[in-house]
Write an enzyme that holds these catalytic residues in place. Structure first.
Site, PDB file in Angstrom:
ATOM      1  N   THR A 149       0.826  -1.212   0.000  1.00  0.00           N
ATOM      2  CA  THR A 149       0.000   0.000   0.000  1.00  0.00           C
ATOM      3  C   THR A 149       0.859   1.260   0.000  1.00  0.00           C
ATOM      4  O   THR A 149       1.883   1.340   0.687  1.00  0.00           O
ATOM      5  CB  THR A 149      -0.917   0.004   1.224  1.00  0.00           C
ATOM      6  OG1 THR A 149      -1.774  -1.141   1.164  1.00  0.00           O
ATOM      7  CG2 THR A 149      -1.768   1.259   1.273  1.00  0.00           C
ATOM      8  N   GLU A 438      -6.769  -7.153   3.325  1.00  0.00           N
ATOM      9  CA  GLU A 438      -7.059  -8.297   2.441  1.00  0.00           C
ATOM     10  C   GLU A 438      -8.252  -8.010   1.537  1.00  0.00           C
ATOM     11  O   GLU A 438      -9.047  -8.903   1.225  1.00  0.00           O
ATOM     12  CB  GLU A 438      -7.290  -9.574   3.254  1.00  0.00           C
ATOM     13  CG  GLU A 438      -6.023 -10.152   3.835  1.00  0.00           C
ATOM     14  CD  GLU A 438      -4.958 -10.429   2.781  1.00  0.00           C
ATOM     15  OE1 GLU A 438      -5.298 -10.945   1.698  1.00  0.00           O
ATOM     16  OE2 GLU A 438      -3.779 -10.107   3.034  1.00  0.00           O
TER      17      GLU A 438
END
Length: 690
Positions: A149, A438
């Protein structure tokens, strides 16, 4: 500070009230526990709790409620270090460390090393790379994290900006953060812990972009833990929860790493810069890894919600408020248990049904996953797409209901739910990320919806579908991909009859999902954009998952070897079904060619209320059967011995402000600095001279 002696005992006591609730049990609590909690998890919990209980000075987490963030991290590192030592001593396994984390609700800084760094090496590294990186990682000689990320990119992995450029002259990759938005962000175990980062970066060879690929980048010295040249790394600071984890940021300024650091099981870059991919590996194999992680989330969410439902149901069964307000008769002048009030029951009892369905689903879905992986290992990738779509939906369904369920349980505990000693506040913050990581739940729903819409398109094109649970219900209710002229019999069935017919219940849930899918496909084929269809996709994903969960629940009940458990399980199953209907009345009214109207929807509400009242009588034995220990609860309000107020007061006495040693000193200091100047301000005023 001491609790005064001679205080009158409560009548009836909370302990006696809890025992009276347990005496109502119409089934064996231990047998129900054996049936609903999967055997492997049950044995792991027993083993690990015994290990933790043997070292209370290390593993006591009650004091966490009084700690600052730095103190929490220090305590988590102490626990993490000891768990690693116990693993190396053979007292617990690597997998059981995760069970210990769940028991203690401590997500320590070593967590992402185990959860992401090591599995990525196991799945995507070559044998040579595993020797170089995996072996030291397993021995904790290096500590890793998974840096995907970025501050400007989350769900859009293809949009990652960090680059990994091959430099042929030196046979190295240059890993670089070209902008602020490329800064790696939210990376667990990165803030202060990791020595190595598994960086997801855009692979560039000879000016050609080849998409995101993982590359191992050393970021801190293993000798003194200082950041390496070109590395800017730090901790993100306090968060809503999860504060024992050092989520961090990372900027890389043209950091060079050897070519072997690019994981090359699925892509190879030679010394000459030639790029190739193995021909014998289907790219869809990565679905298997993603699905495995989501099966674990489904399993964990069962345990997560169990902690919340156990706390709230036990507490509201013991907590008494107002005499003569509830329908049940109490002893002369006695107040009614809060759980006897319909509004409390309506909030908690459906959560209990959802919790049991989650436990059943986690076992049935794990078996389904194992079957699909067996097919994959034989080269049959056919089941993977449906498995992946189902996993996306179940991850969303279970984590949404678990996280919102914790919040509902906090509220149901009233004012005392606001206390950290309820065990639900810190817990809520720590579990909240499950609806984001997730796969953000709203994004995941699109993957499930996309799969369902493609199935309908295939049916309309006359193509044969793979044989799986999703295809079977779509083919049954959408012949040729279209809604039939006549609605199925389950839509016309009297509700009292429907309440006892579990096959018909499943058929109605399947018809609801199939209808929504066909209607959405019609709208999109008529020109509606993907973006304007997103809200309907959320609803479709949930409807599909409602069916899958109910189906798995019934499938697990059918394996029952203890008939005396069946009555309660059937009630929970029916309650779950009617709760879904009651929560989505618009779906019922929109069913094509069905017989649901406002009167029938009102009847659904009455049947649900009746089932809730019936299940309430067994609520305490049912949460006892979930097997959540006092160690895991870490709650003054839900003690298994029922001594909740005694415990609550004692825990408050342990606050540093109240302890005889620290408390006296703090209060004296505050009196001198703050209270005395305020209280004595009038006396200290200088009198004006005449």
């Amino acid at each position: 500070m001491q609790i005064p002696k001679g205080l009158l005992a409560m009548t009836p006591s909370t302990a006696a009230t809890l025992e009276a609730e347990r005496a109502k049990a119409k089934f064996s609590v231990s047998k129900m526990n054996e049936f609903i909690v999967d055997p492997e998890m049950r044995q792991q919990l027993i083993k690990v709790e015994k290990v933790l209980a043997a070292e209370p000075s290390t593993f006591d987490v009650r004091q966490v409620y009084f700690m600052s963030r730095t103190e929490k991290m220090d305590h988590a590192l102490k626990i993490g270090k000891r768990l690693i030592e116990l693993m190396k001593m053979g007292k617990i396994t690597a997998e059981e460390i995760s069970v210990a984390d769940m028991i203690l609700d401590i997500n320590g800084p070593f967590g992402l090393h185990r959860a992401m760094f090591i599995p990525t090496l196991q799945n995507q590294a070559t044998e040579e790379q595993q020797k170089l990186f995996l072996e030291p990682a397993l021995n904790y000689e290096i500590l890793g994290c998974y840096a995907q990320t970025e501050i400007g990119h989350g769900s859009n992995v293809q949009g990652l900006e960090t680059t990994c450029t091959y430099i042929r002259e030196t046979d190295e990759f240059e890993v670089h953060s070209p902008s602020i938005s490329a800064c790696k962000w939210w990376i667990g175990s990165l803030g202060v812990t990791a020595t190595h980062a598994m960086v997801m970066a855009q692979l560039i060879v000879d000016g050609k972009r080849l998409g995101p690929n993982p590359v191992v980048v050393p970021i801190r010295s293993t000798a003194d833990h200082q950041p390496l040249p070109g590395v800017t790394v730090g901790d993100l600071g306090p968060k809503f929860g999860f504060n024992t984890m050092d989520n961090g940021f990372l900027l890389l300024d043209r950091v060079r790493v050897p070519r072997i650091n690019l994981l090359q099981r699925y892509i190879t870059v030679t010394r000459e810069g030639k790029v190739s991919r193995p021909k014998n590996v289907d790219p869809k194999v990565s679905y298997g890894t993603m699905v495995f992680v989501r099966t674990q989330i489904v399993r964990n969410m069962s345990q997560t919600l169990a902690k919340a439902t156990t706390t709230a149901i036990r507490y509201t069964a013991m907590r008494r408020q107002f005499a003569g307000k509830a329908d049940k008769q109490q002893a002369q002048g006695a107040e009614s248990p809060v759980l006897d009030y319909a509004m409390v029951q309506y909030r908690l009892i459906p959560l209990l049904a959802q919790n049991y369905a989650m436990f059943a689903t986690s076992q049935a879905f794990a078996a389904h996953y194992a079957e699909c992986m067996e097919a994959l290992n034989k080269g049959d990738f056919g089941p993977l797409k449906e498995l992946h779509a189902t996993a996306c939906g179940l991850k969303r369904w279970t984590s949404d209901r678990a996280i919102h369920g914790i919040d509902t349980c906090r509220h149901a505990c009233g004012g005392h739910g606001f206390s950290q000693f309820s065990g639900l506040n810190e817990f809520f913050g720590n579990q909240y990320p499950n609806i984001i990581w997730e796969g953000d739940n709203y994004v995941l729903s699109q993957q499930t919806a996309r799969f369902l819409l493609k199935q309908v398109q295939s049916l309309r094109a006359g193509r044969r579908l793979a044989d799986n649970q999703t295809a079977r219900y779509l083919q049954r209710h959408l012949p040729g991909g279209q809604l039939p002229e006549a609605a199925p019999a389950c839509t016309r069935m009297p509700l009292e009859q429907l309440a006892a017919d579990f096959d018909a219940q499943l058929d109605l849930l399947a018809f609801r999902a199939a209808s929504m899918c066909a209607q959405l496909a019609d709208r999109m084929q008529g020109g509606r954009s993907w973006n304007r269809s997103l809200v309907d996709m959320q609803r479709l994903c949930d409807a599909h998952s409602d069916y899958i969960v109910a189906s798995y629940f019934r499938r697990h009940i059918q394996t029952l070897q203890e008939p005396h458990l069946l009555e309660q399980l059937n009630k929970l199953s029916a309650l779950l079904f009617f709760y879904v209907l009651e929560q989505h009345p618009a779906d019922l009214l929109r069913l094509p060619r069905g017989r649901f109207d406002a009167e029938k929807v009102a009847e659904v509400e009455k049947l649900l209320a009746r089932l809730i009242e019936e299940v309430r009588e067994q609520a305490v034995p049912l949460v006892d059967a979930l097997g959540v220990s006092d160690m895991r609860l870490n709650s003054a309000l839900a003690r298994s011995d029922g001594k909740i107020y005694e415990s609550y007061l004692q825990w408050a006495m342990e606050d540093p402000l109240n302890r005889e040693d620290t408390g006296d000193q703090i209060r004296r200091e505050w009196f001198s600095k703050y209270y005395k100047p305020v209280l004595h301000a009038a006396k200290n005023k200088t009198q004006p001279r005449l």
